[in-house]
Design an enzyme around this catalytic site. Structure first.
Site, mmCIF file in Angstrom:
data_model
loop_
_atom_site.group_PDB
_atom_site.id
_atom_site.type_symbol
_atom_site.label_atom_id
_atom_site.label_comp_id
_atom_site.label_asym_id
_atom_site.label_seq_id
_atom_site.Cartn_x
_atom_site.Cartn_y
_atom_site.Cartn_z
ATOM 1 N N ARG A 240 0.505 -6.666 -4.079
ATOM 2 C CA ARG A 240 -0.314 -6.836 -3.201
ATOM 3 C C ARG A 240 -0.033 -7.526 -2.745
ATOM 4 O O ARG A 240 0.157 -8.696 -2.575
ATOM 5 C CB ARG A 240 -1.596 -6.636 -3.783
ATOM 6 N N GLU A 269 -2.629 -3.636 6.481
ATOM 7 C CA GLU A 269 -1.551 -2.579 6.576
ATOM 8 C C GLU A 269 -2.122 -1.305 7.539
ATOM 9 O O GLU A 269 -3.136 -0.990 7.010
ATOM 10 C CB GLU A 269 -0.582 -2.087 5.206
ATOM 11 N N HIS A 288 5.611 -0.930 2.555
ATOM 12 C CA HIS A 288 5.097 -1.050 1.608
ATOM 13 C C HIS A 288 5.777 0.418 1.134
ATOM 14 O O HIS A 288 5.523 1.291 0.808
ATOM 15 C CB HIS A 288 3.740 -0.775 1.740
#
Length: 321
Positions: A240, A269, A288
């Site tokens: 993360r 994000e 991601h």
């Protein structure tokens, strides 16, 4: 049940517009009307206007924040279903207070380790740069770094970290690890050497982050820890974004203080269009994609449907808390 009494379900975070085709949502037709919303997260007022008419919302891990401010303005919401059995973006105490059931799904465990290793290979061999050179009509542009005989450091030797350790051992790498809860004995069980935090950063030729995001891990890779790294080392993060102090890492990369970084996660994000990680030559950045695989999405969405059916039958499954 008439059409007007059907439950309203929103499937969020479908940024690639694939959720409707991965599994057969028509199995819910008798109880619900399903809508697929493809917009990125927005401010609270916008999210309220999008979601206030839904009783059930399906989300992907950490893409949309469901904090108290948002949840408290969704009075119709009764069930929140997330991919995975952990989602730091959901305020679970607020959901419980508001009577909102939260359920999750299982995950395909190999997706994140595999993309981690892809990033390690990509950054150490400059695969993107070399491929782009070939595409542009050029040829070889640099020297790759070897992995055999080098040291892989793992920050967080959990289920994902253990798989990455196995891959590294297959490549003939020495593997070391540290986390606040790790012990020498637990590390040795998987052929890994336990070291201190400073030793992890100082000795690693490649350092891969695999901690769960929590108050304790947030910012644990700070300017001091980054300063311990070798100038020839590479940093990998598929865990993360907030685990790493991004400002400190950007400064490090701009100075060329380490060889490179390969990143799949960020704060926030989606990554802003003008973010330095998009343009730094020594950064390999992906959007991601660690859990974005066919197997994972099929598991996520099929079990979301199971969660909805079980909740509707009064017997909820995979309940959080």
């Amino acid at each position: 049940m008439t059409e007007h009494s059907l439950l309203r379900i929103a499937v969020l975070d479908d940024w690639q517009s694939v959720a409707s085709d991965v599994v057969d949502w028509t199995v819910l037709d008798s109880i619900a009307d399903v809508s697929f919303l493809h917009e990125f997260p927005a401010d609270t007022a916008t999210m309220v206007s999008r979601l206030e008419s839904f009783e059930i919302i399906c989300v992907m891990r950490e893409r949309t924040q469901f904090n108290d401010a948002l949840l408290s303005q969704l009075p119709r919401l009764k069930l929140l279903v997330t991919g995975g059995m952990r989602n730091a973006a959901i305020d679970l105490p607020a959901a419980a207070r508001l009577g909102i059931q939260v359920c999750g799904t299982e995950s395909y465990k190999n997706a994140a380790p595999e993309v981690t290793w892809a990033l390690i290979m990509g950054i150490t061999r400059n695969l993107v740069g070399e491929a782009n050179s070939l595409r542009d009509g050029g040829w070889q542009i640099g020297l790759g770094s070897d992995l055999y005989g080098k040291t892989l450091g793992i920050l967080g030797l959990g289920s994902i970290g253990k798989w990455v350790a196995k891959y590294a051992q297959a490549f003939g790498m020495r593997v070391i690890a540290w986390s606040e809860n790790l012990t020498t004995e637990r590390a040795a069980e998987v052929g890994v050497t336990y070291v201190t935090k400073r030793e992890l950063f100082e000795q690693s030729d490649v350092l891969s982050v695999h901690l769960v995001l929590s108050d304790r891990s947030r910012g644990i890779v700070d300017a001091q820890a980054l300063g311990w790294m070798k100038p020839t080392a590479y940093l990998i993060n598929t865990a993360r974004g907030p685990i790493i102090d991004e400002a400190a890492l950007i400064s490090l990369m701009q100075r060329g203080a380490i060889a490179g970084a390969a990143l799949d996660v960020y704060e926030p994000e989606p990554l802003p269009a003008d973010h330095p990680f998009r343009t730094l030559n020594n950064v390999l950045a992906t959007p991601h994609i660690g859990y974005v695989t066919e197997n994972n999405y099929q598991m996520f969405f099929s079990q979301m449907i199971e969660d909805i059916q079980a909740w509707h039958a009064g017997k909820p499954i995979r309940v959080f808390g």
